[in-house]
Design an enzyme around this catalytic site. Sequence first.
Site, mmCIF file in Angstrom:
data_model
loop_
_atom_site.group_PDB
_atom_site.id
_atom_site.type_symbol
_atom_site.label_atom_id
_atom_site.label_comp_id
_atom_site.label_asym_id
_atom_site.label_seq_id
_atom_site.Cartn_x
_atom_site.Cartn_y
_atom_site.Cartn_z
ATOM 1 N N GLU A 29 0.828 -1.209 0.000
ATOM 2 C CA GLU A 29 0.000 0.000 0.000
ATOM 3 C C GLU A 29 0.867 1.266 0.000
ATOM 4 O O GLU A 29 1.881 1.320 0.702
ATOM 5 C CB GLU A 29 -0.902 -0.008 1.245
ATOM 6 C CG GLU A 29 -1.868 -1.188 1.265
ATOM 7 C CD GLU A 29 -2.267 -1.587 2.684
ATOM 8 O OE1 GLU A 29 -2.197 -0.758 3.595
ATOM 9 O OE2 GLU A 29 -2.636 -2.772 2.868
ATOM 10 N N GLU A 60 -4.599 -7.325 2.729
ATOM 11 C CA GLU A 60 -3.370 -8.042 3.098
ATOM 12 C C GLU A 60 -3.382 -9.506 2.687
ATOM 13 O O GLU A 60 -2.354 -10.051 2.286
ATOM 14 C CB GLU A 60 -3.101 -7.924 4.599
ATOM 15 C CG GLU A 60 -2.628 -6.552 5.055
ATOM 16 C CD GLU A 60 -3.763 -5.586 5.313
ATOM 17 O OE1 GLU A 60 -4.933 -5.930 5.059
ATOM 18 O OE2 GLU A 60 -3.481 -4.465 5.794
ATOM 19 N N ALA A 84 4.339 -4.891 11.362
ATOM 20 C CA ALA A 84 4.266 -6.324 11.659
ATOM 21 C C ALA A 84 2.879 -6.692 12.160
ATOM 22 O O ALA A 84 2.401 -7.812 11.924
ATOM 23 C CB ALA A 84 5.326 -6.698 12.699
ATOM 24 N N ASP A 85 2.241 -5.753 12.810
ATOM 25 C CA ASP A 85 0.888 -5.989 13.307
ATOM 26 C C ASP A 85 -0.058 -6.364 12.156
ATOM 27 O O ASP A 85 -0.968 -7.166 12.317
ATOM 28 C CB ASP A 85 0.375 -4.729 14.008
ATOM 29 C CG ASP A 85 1.431 -4.124 14.923
ATOM 30 O OD1 ASP A 85 1.304 -4.262 16.138
ATOM 31 O OD2 ASP A 85 2.416 -3.545 14.416
ATOM 32 N N PHE A 86 0.148 -5.730 10.983
ATOM 33 C CA PHE A 86 -0.703 -6.036 9.831
ATOM 34 C C PHE A 86 -0.286 -7.333 9.155
ATOM 35 O O PHE A 86 -1.047 -7.910 8.376
ATOM 36 C CB PHE A 86 -0.680 -4.894 8.802
ATOM 37 C CG PHE A 86 -1.071 -3.547 9.348
ATOM 38 C CD1 PHE A 86 -1.813 -3.440 10.521
ATOM 39 C CD2 PHE A 86 -0.704 -2.387 8.694
ATOM 40 C CE1 PHE A 86 -2.167 -2.196 11.029
ATOM 41 C CE2 PHE A 86 -1.062 -1.140 9.188
ATOM 42 C CZ PHE A 86 -1.792 -1.039 10.359
ATOM 43 N N HIS A 129 0.190 -1.158 16.699
ATOM 44 C CA HIS A 129 1.209 -0.715 15.739
ATOM 45 C C HIS A 129 2.609 -0.762 16.355
ATOM 46 O O HIS A 129 3.500 -0.063 15.892
ATOM 47 C CB HIS A 129 0.946 0.725 15.282
ATOM 48 C CG HIS A 129 -0.205 0.887 14.337
ATOM 49 N ND1 HIS A 129 -1.498 0.539 14.633
ATOM 50 C CD2 HIS A 129 -0.254 1.365 13.069
ATOM 51 C CE1 HIS A 129 -2.293 0.821 13.611
ATOM 52 N NE2 HIS A 129 -1.559 1.314 12.651
#
Lengths: 327, 327
Positions: A29, A60, A84-86, A129
């Site tokens: 993105e 994702e 990394a959270d995503f 985040h």
Amino acid sequence: MTVLSYAEAARLALLQEMERDPNVWVLGEDLGPEGGVAGQYAGLQQRFGKSRVVDTPISESTIMGAAIGAAMCGTRPVVELRYADFGLCAADEIVNQAAKARYMLGGQVRVPAVIRQPIGMRDGMAAQHSQSTEAWWIHIPGLVVVAPSTPADNHALLKAAVRCDDPVIYMEHKELWTVRGEVDESAAPAPLGNAAVVREGRDVTIVTWSSMVSVCLAAAQALAESGVSAEVIDLRTLWPWDKDAVFASVVRSGRLLVVHQAVRVGGFGAEIVSEVAEQLFDKLKTAPRRLGAPRVPVPYSEPLEMRCRITADDIVAAAIGMARAEA
Amino acid sequence: MSEAYDPSLERVHGLYATMLLIRAFDEHAGQARRDGHLRGSVHEYIGQEAIATGVGANLLKRDYVSSYHRGHGHCLAKGADPVSMMKELYGKADGLCGGKGGSMHVADFALGILGANGVVADGVTLAVGAAQAVKLRGEDRIVTAFFGDGAMNRGPMLEALNWARVFDLPVLFVCEDNTYSDKTRTASVTGGPGILARASAFGIPAESIDGNDVIAVDEAAARLTRAVRSGQGPVFLHAKTYRWRGHLALDPGRYRDAQEVSRGMADDPIARAKAWLFARGVKAESLAADREAAVERIRSAVSQAESAPWPRPEILFTDVQDLGAPT
């Protein structure tokens, strides 16, 4: 040699790899308009076009799934997941497809994908985040996990990751994006799986990675002033980790302290300490230790977040305690 | 549509033979699982053969196909060797995946078969990525993604439809609507006006056909694959069919009423093709001989699979990843 930021060093590595191999492409993105959250893709879309630097929808699962399909069909995608959270939104595709395809399909196919998932606390980004999820991926057979700590490493290790034939979870640290350092622009890819002894010492071996390397170096300096000689090892690659380098150091020092920003419980430090305890028990002068975040979601408020961070003082206190303990 | 389409007798005869082979393969696979000769999940394709067959007849060897858990039919229709497939189901050394995958992971990359898949809709995200690779590399191939009606309720499926449209990818989406999502009626868990409307909502040309009419499938697939090859982007085919068996070989499917099942089975795609051929002068003996030939081919595959050697224990550790010894 030139001085670059950690983000600029990664950008240079990608630019060089994309020029070298037309099958290397990037998806994620805001790569075009924003050049990535830290400018780590700045100008690449202008240079290589929208089909090689692909701005994707916020999808994702399909960012990851498409990268895997494309990797199976002759290309080398670099996936940007922003945080990394995503990466957890793409966990199924990473774990159930990317990591296993080569094995479960009997070696018919490889998945040469780089999966960039920046980790760590930065500037009050709060619970969703700020996570350091490296241990999640290390647990999965089939994945390589890399965590560079310097601009030079972010250049040389990213090049190596792009050339790796297996999926690489590439974990930059958000707090390092602006850190500057010397980079050899013509450096060859660094071998994956090799640690670096970033400070030599006799009394205690400190094993760490990513943003904690500089904190451990500051602690080692303070320890020296207290008469404790600390060796600091930057693992650089977390899987496979450089057991030889760690073991050689622990055999000399007899003391192991692992430091990471991730939650201490179930963190990768537990694995390193276990391996050392199982294989070098008779060389240890004192019980190995780990320092990591408490098992709480990362809070927003500054004084609360600071309490989750491992500081140089924490490391100094732990190392002095270990150095003074009787065997 | 099949009224206007006038395929040759030979073509329909060939489709009939392919359906018989798929039927014989899965009749055996299901029974062998129930008898304990196979392990794990075996999903029979019985009743749905016209779809893989009609679509497969319009694909070239170089085209890519992604499949799902009910994947034997797609592999056979794409030309996979039933002996190598059966060996894989029996977990033998020279199965398609060396015995590491089994029924849910049959794949043959030499034929562009990206694999059956154990996670609903994940194969679809791989398919759009394969299409992206095709486009990036300027290759002359198309990608077909097979999936079930249950997949239409998964996020990655919807992401992938959007993705294929946004990037104008050469993908034929084939939804095999067999009425059930595992053991639940899909209609009872699906909001809105239905599958076709969902695909259309993404701006993808979509049409529904009778998926038990192999001639209708062949006609639609010929037209749609032509459209995809011409570069007009993705298309969506909704093929209505009925799953004769439970979700898995070990599922007796008692949640369905007997009338519904017998009505579904009365609409047998193989019987319909057989009647079409018979009405055009193909002798009953010849049609029966076709069936016997398919059954015999599978019988031979089974006997070769049964007597084939097991994998060597060492391959447990091969093809995990290049870096780092498995531990």
